[in-house]
Design an enzyme around this catalytic site. Sequence first.
Site, PDB file in Angstrom:
ATOM      1  N   SER A  70       4.076   2.594   8.156  1.00 54.10           N
ATOM      2  CA  SER A  70       3.743   1.583   7.147  1.00 54.10           C
ATOM      3  C   SER A  70       4.978   1.005   6.496  1.00 54.10           C
ATOM      4  O   SER A  70       5.913   1.728   6.159  1.00 54.10           O
ATOM      5  CB  SER A  70       2.903   2.212   6.036  1.00 54.10           C
ATOM      6  OG  SER A  70       1.561   2.195   6.361  1.00 54.10           O
ATOM      7  N   GLY A  71       4.927  -0.283   6.251  1.00 51.78           N
ATOM      8  CA  GLY A  71       6.026  -0.933   5.550  1.00 51.78           C
ATOM      9  C   GLY A  71       7.157  -1.356   6.464  1.00 51.78           C
ATOM     10  O   GLY A  71       8.040  -2.098   6.061  1.00 51.78           O
TER      11      GLY A  71
ATOM     12  N   HIS B 235       0.814  -1.228   0.000  1.00 47.33           N
ATOM     13  CA  HIS B 235       0.000   0.000   0.000  1.00 47.33           C
ATOM     14  C   HIS B 235       0.842   1.270   0.000  1.00 47.33           C
ATOM     15  O   HIS B 235       0.283   2.370  -0.131  1.00 47.33           O
ATOM     16  CB  HIS B 235      -1.019  -0.015   1.149  1.00 47.33           C
ATOM     17  CG  HIS B 235      -0.448   0.330   2.476  1.00 47.33           C
ATOM     18  ND1 HIS B 235      -0.127  -0.625   3.423  1.00 47.33           N
ATOM     19  CD2 HIS B 235      -0.128   1.519   3.030  1.00 47.33           C
ATOM     20  CE1 HIS B 235       0.352  -0.021   4.501  1.00 47.33           C
ATOM     21  NE2 HIS B 235       0.367   1.276   4.284  1.00 47.33           N
TER      22      HIS B 235
ATOM     23  N   ASP C 131      -0.540  -7.454   1.513  1.00 48.14           N
ATOM     24  CA  ASP C 131       0.074  -6.122   1.548  1.00 48.14           C
ATOM     25  C   ASP C 131       1.602  -6.251   1.688  1.00 48.14           C
ATOM     26  O   ASP C 131       2.168  -5.994   2.749  1.00 48.14           O
ATOM     27  CB  ASP C 131      -0.524  -5.330   2.722  1.00 48.14           C
ATOM     28  CG  ASP C 131      -0.166  -3.870   2.684  1.00 48.14           C
ATOM     29  OD1 ASP C 131       0.406  -3.413   1.668  1.00 48.14           O
ATOM     30  OD2 ASP C 131      -0.458  -3.170   3.679  1.00 48.14           O
TER      31      ASP C 131
END
Length: 323
Positions: free
Chosen positions: A212-213, A69, A117
Amino acid sequence: MVTALLILSLGGSVLLPALGPAGARGSRVIGGKAALPHSWPFIASIQMDGQHFCGGFLVWPKWVMTAAHCPIPRRNPSVRVVLGAHRLEQPEESQQVFGVEESIAHPLYDPRTVDNDIRLLRLNGSATLNKYVKRIRLPSPHIDLKPGTVCLVLGWGDISNYGERPEQLMETDTAIVKRSLCRTLWRGRVSANMLCGASRNATLRGVCAGDSGGPLVFKRKVYGIVSFSGERCGDRRYPDVYTKISNYIDWVHLIVLKHRHPEGQQKHNPGPGAAKGPGAGRLRGPAGGPRHRSGLEAPRRAGKGWDTRAPPPAPGALTVDGN
Ligand SMILES: *[C@@H]1O[C@H](CO)[C@@H](O)[C@H](O)[C@H]1NC(C)=O
Ligand SMILES: *[C@@H]1O[C@H](CO)[C@@H](O)[C@H](O)[C@H]1NC(C)=O
């Protein structure tokens, strides 16, 4: 009351309108503390026009793993992957900066459900492994973390509800939540490809915007990728949700093998088009044999470090798809 599904990249979208109380906006590695400089040498900052927007982590000298994402274009001069960093705003000699040669999201990534994801970035050069930059090992295929296991999360995401950015890398711990409970709390949105983590007590603690990530770490291996959280970050009524990396080991090895000889026939591989490539049909869900292609791993180094083989996990700490 269902809160918004907040995607944790900065500038990322909130997938559902917020139904929670007004002002209950999330952010931050929350309830955390500053990391000891360079104690997590696999961490990557992914930046657009010099601004951190997602985390990631080095899995091989040319490969960084992050979340699908995080909308990272390939061969875009605005995008940089920074390794060996602690304070992003300072010119640290330890930093190694790369461009993104290929950005490969999982072909079955679904932006609506946020399933699958996971994204791999092929850097435009090999990282030099040293005391500031090391890779982190991936878990064995399909292994699960037992509920209650205390893991570590890291990031340069916001540290307050008001978009405050940390000056340095932050860390906090989080406890694995049983998947079935997490699925109930999230009204069914948690798939078998996800791991959940939450604060062990009423203290707000967890990940948020900009994280994120980033990696979910347990005993020197990375088990999860920061994916989404509730609107109010750190709120254990809506556990943080991570991509369960062990379900993607075959896919990761397939992608890395495909790009091993960039001057060869794979040169014009379109990246995300890998979905159409051979084997794509076998990528659905956690299927696939538990083959571990150790030939892909970087040469092991002597001594302690993230690029050496970790001892096996403590008995009982891990289960295989136990819930
Ligand atoms: C890789 O990309 C970075 C950032 O764009 C650039 O500074 C560097 O020179 C590139 N390295 C190679 C080997 O092309
Ligand atoms: C919650 O647990 C953490 C350790 O994980 C501890 O430092 C903190 O004091 C606890 N907070 C409360 C309110 O019990």
